[in-house]
Scaffold this motif. Structure first.
Motif, PDB file in Angstrom:
ATOM      1  N   PRO A   1      -5.881  -0.683  11.907  1.00 29.21           N
ATOM      2  CA  PRO A   1      -7.190   0.117  10.735  1.00 29.21           C
ATOM      3  C   PRO A   1      -6.755   1.135   9.650  1.00 29.21           C
ATOM      4  CG  PRO A   1      -7.021   0.247  13.545  1.00 29.21           C
ATOM      5  CD  PRO A   1      -5.946  -0.472  13.152  1.00 29.21           C
ATOM      6  N   ALA A   2      -5.258   1.062   9.789  1.00 33.79           N
ATOM      7  CA  ALA A   2      -4.819   1.916   9.064  1.00 33.79           C
ATOM      8  C   ALA A   2      -4.437   1.037   7.536  1.00 33.79           C
ATOM      9  CB  ALA A   2      -2.809   2.185   8.566  1.00 33.79           C
ATOM     10  N   LEU A   3      -5.062  -0.308   7.460  1.00 28.89           N
ATOM     11  CA  LEU A   3      -5.031  -1.273   6.165  1.00 28.89           C
ATOM     12  C   LEU A   3      -6.663  -1.330   6.142  1.00 28.89           C
ATOM     13  CD1 LEU A   3      -1.857  -3.746   7.359  1.00 28.89           C
ATOM     14  CD2 LEU A   3      -2.498  -1.769   4.619  1.00 28.89           C
ATOM     15  N   ALA A   4      -7.310  -0.870   6.433  1.00 31.51           N
ATOM     16  CA  ALA A   4      -8.732  -0.986   6.436  1.00 31.51           C
ATOM     17  C   ALA A   4      -9.232  -0.885   4.936  1.00 31.51           C
ATOM     18  CB  ALA A   4      -9.710  -0.171   7.681  1.00 31.51           C
ATOM     19  N   THR A   5      -8.647   0.036   4.246  1.00 31.91           N
ATOM     20  CA  THR A   5      -9.634   0.624   3.055  1.00 31.91           C
ATOM     21  C   THR A   5      -9.103  -0.599   2.840  1.00 31.91           C
ATOM     22  OG1 THR A   5      -9.725   2.871   3.403  1.00 31.91           O
ATOM     23  CG2 THR A   5      -9.221   2.109   0.711  1.00 31.91           C
TER      24      THR A   5
ATOM     25  N   VAL B   1       1.036  -1.502   0.026  1.00 35.77           N
ATOM     26  CA  VAL B   1      -0.185  -0.474  -0.072  1.00 35.77           C
ATOM     27  C   VAL B   1       0.869   1.691   0.139  1.00 35.77           C
ATOM     28  CG1 VAL B   1      -2.142   1.246   1.232  1.00 35.77           C
ATOM     29  CG2 VAL B   1      -1.798  -1.499   0.995  1.00 35.77           C
ATOM     30  N   ALA B   2       2.225   0.961   0.521  1.00 34.20           N
ATOM     31  CA  ALA B   2       2.604   2.708   0.722  1.00 34.20           C
ATOM     32  C   ALA B   2       3.513   2.709  -0.574  1.00 34.20           C
ATOM     33  CB  ALA B   2       4.516   2.542   1.533  1.00 34.20           C
ATOM     34  N   LEU B   3       3.241   1.365  -1.682  1.00 35.92           N
ATOM     35  CA  LEU B   3       4.311   1.720  -2.534  1.00 35.92           C
ATOM     36  C   LEU B   3       2.556   2.342  -3.971  1.00 35.92           C
ATOM     37  CD1 LEU B   3       6.662  -1.334  -2.704  1.00 35.92           C
ATOM     38  CD2 LEU B   3       6.564   1.112  -2.905  1.00 35.92           C
ATOM     39  N   GLN B   4       2.039   1.185  -3.843  1.00 40.68           N
ATOM     40  CA  GLN B   4       0.534   2.049  -4.313  1.00 40.68           C
ATOM     41  C   GLN B   4      -0.416   1.773  -3.239  1.00 40.68           C
ATOM     42  OE1 GLN B   4       0.522  -0.685  -7.896  1.00 40.68           O
ATOM     43  NE2 GLN B   4      -2.085  -0.344  -8.386  1.00 40.68           N
ATOM     44  N   ARG B   5      -1.023   3.437  -3.240  1.00 40.25           N
ATOM     45  CA  ARG B   5      -2.031   3.111  -2.430  1.00 40.25           C
ATOM     46  C   ARG B   5      -3.760   1.914  -2.482  1.00 40.25           C
ATOM     47  NH1 ARG B   5      -4.288   8.238  -1.753  1.00 40.25           N
ATOM     48  NH2 ARG B   5      -5.891   7.252  -0.091  1.00 40.25           N
TER      49      ARG B   5
ATOM     50  N   TYR C   1      -8.690   8.204  -5.656  1.00 38.51           N
ATOM     51  CA  TYR C   1      -8.211   6.884  -6.781  1.00 38.51           C
ATOM     52  C   TYR C   1      -9.995   6.802  -7.057  1.00 38.51           C
ATOM     53  CZ  TYR C   1      -7.590   3.658  -3.286  1.00 38.51           C
ATOM     54  OH  TYR C   1      -7.745   3.068  -1.891  1.00 38.51           O
ATOM     55  N   GLN C   2     -10.671   7.335  -6.951  1.00 46.43           N
ATOM     56  CA  GLN C   2     -12.603   6.693  -6.391  1.00 46.43           C
ATOM     57  C   GLN C   2     -11.970   6.205  -7.718  1.00 46.43           C
ATOM     58  OE1 GLN C   2     -15.064   9.642  -5.659  1.00 46.43           O
ATOM     59  NE2 GLN C   2     -16.635   8.737  -5.843  1.00 46.43           N
ATOM     60  N   ARG C   3     -12.159   7.205  -9.343  1.00 49.96           N
ATOM     61  CA  ARG C   3     -12.269   6.551 -10.654  1.00 49.96           C
ATOM     62  C   ARG C   3     -12.034   5.414 -10.722  1.00 49.96           C
ATOM     63  NH1 ARG C   3      -8.007   6.124 -13.505  1.00 49.96           N
ATOM     64  NH2 ARG C   3      -6.416   6.939 -12.740  1.00 49.96           N
ATOM     65  N   ARG C   4     -10.635   4.074  -9.777  1.00 47.07           N
ATOM     66  CA  ARG C   4     -11.042   3.208 -10.988  1.00 47.07           C
ATOM     67  C   ARG C   4     -11.688   2.178  -9.650  1.00 47.07           C
ATOM     68  NH1 ARG C   4      -5.544   0.010  -9.972  1.00 47.07           N
ATOM     69  NH2 ARG C   4      -6.503  -1.282 -11.233  1.00 47.07           N
TER      70      ARG C   4
END
Length: 205
Positions: free
Chosen positions: A132-136, A60-64, A172-175
């Motif tokens: 929690p930081a990885l919830a999304t 995630v740190a490399l690509q959200r 990045y919602q469009r994705r």
């Protein structure tokens, strides 16, 4: 038990292979996890879910938005014997109810359920208790992979009526539209996607 504290290298290998396709070596992804190249070469290696999440945090740190991509790669064949059992189910509903009985085999960090809402069924992922930081990331990974399972079982995309997420829309919602071809709602009360109830009775090919 919602999920096992020990798991396979399936998700870690998926992360490594995804970034390998982008030309990134595995060292940056495995940093701090305690997993090494020798572990990756053994089919019987077991790791903790915490180690798995450390690798995911590096990803995630490399690509959200990596959760959306990883979920897309989790086809029903990725689940071994459970995947085979799902494919041999009579209907989509039978397959989903079977999958929800074995969350550890799905590798999920959520309590999964089918929630009826009139003529809609919401496939819901709830009760997340990890970092929690990885919830999304985990919600994206979970719901996209569940959608892929449904598509694979039917032999074509499952038409969705809506998707809900309990966090604000990311930049990045469009994705999301690439994975959920339906109305999207953020800051919702749950994490789920909906389809017409009739699909539960759809025979599998």
């Amino acid at each position: 038990m919602l999920h096992s504290h020990l798991t396979t290298l399936n998700a870690v290998s998926l992360v490594l292979n995804t970034f390998k396709d982008q030309g990134l070596p595995s060292d940056a992804l495995l940093a701090g996890s305690g997993i090494n190249a020798a572990d990756l070469s053994r089919a019987d290696t077991r790791i903790t879910t915490n180690q798995e999440m450390l690798v995911c945090a590096n990803a995630v740190a490399l690509q959200r938005d990596i959760g959306l991509e990883l979920g897309r790669r989790m086809h029903v064949s990725s689940y071994g014997m459970l995947g085979y059992a799902l494919l041999t189910s009579a209907t989509l509903g039978d397959a989903l109810r079977l999958a929800l009985r074995y969350p550890a085999l799905l590798g999920t960090l959520f309590q999964l359920s089918l929630e009826a809402d009139g003529e809609l069924i919401w496939l819901t992922a709830a009760d997340y208790r990890e970092n929690p930081a990885l919830a999304t990331f985990n919600i994206e990974f979970c719901l996209v992979s569940l959608k892929v399972i449904c598509d694979d079982l039917l032999g074509h995309p499952l038409p969705l009526r809506g998707a809900r997420f309990d966090y604000p829309a990311p930049d990045y919602q469009r994705r999301y539209a690439e994975r959920f071809d339906c109305p999207l709602q953020f800051d919702a009360a749950c994490n789920a996607f909906a389809f017409d109830r009739r699909w539960l009775e759809q025979p599998l090919p």
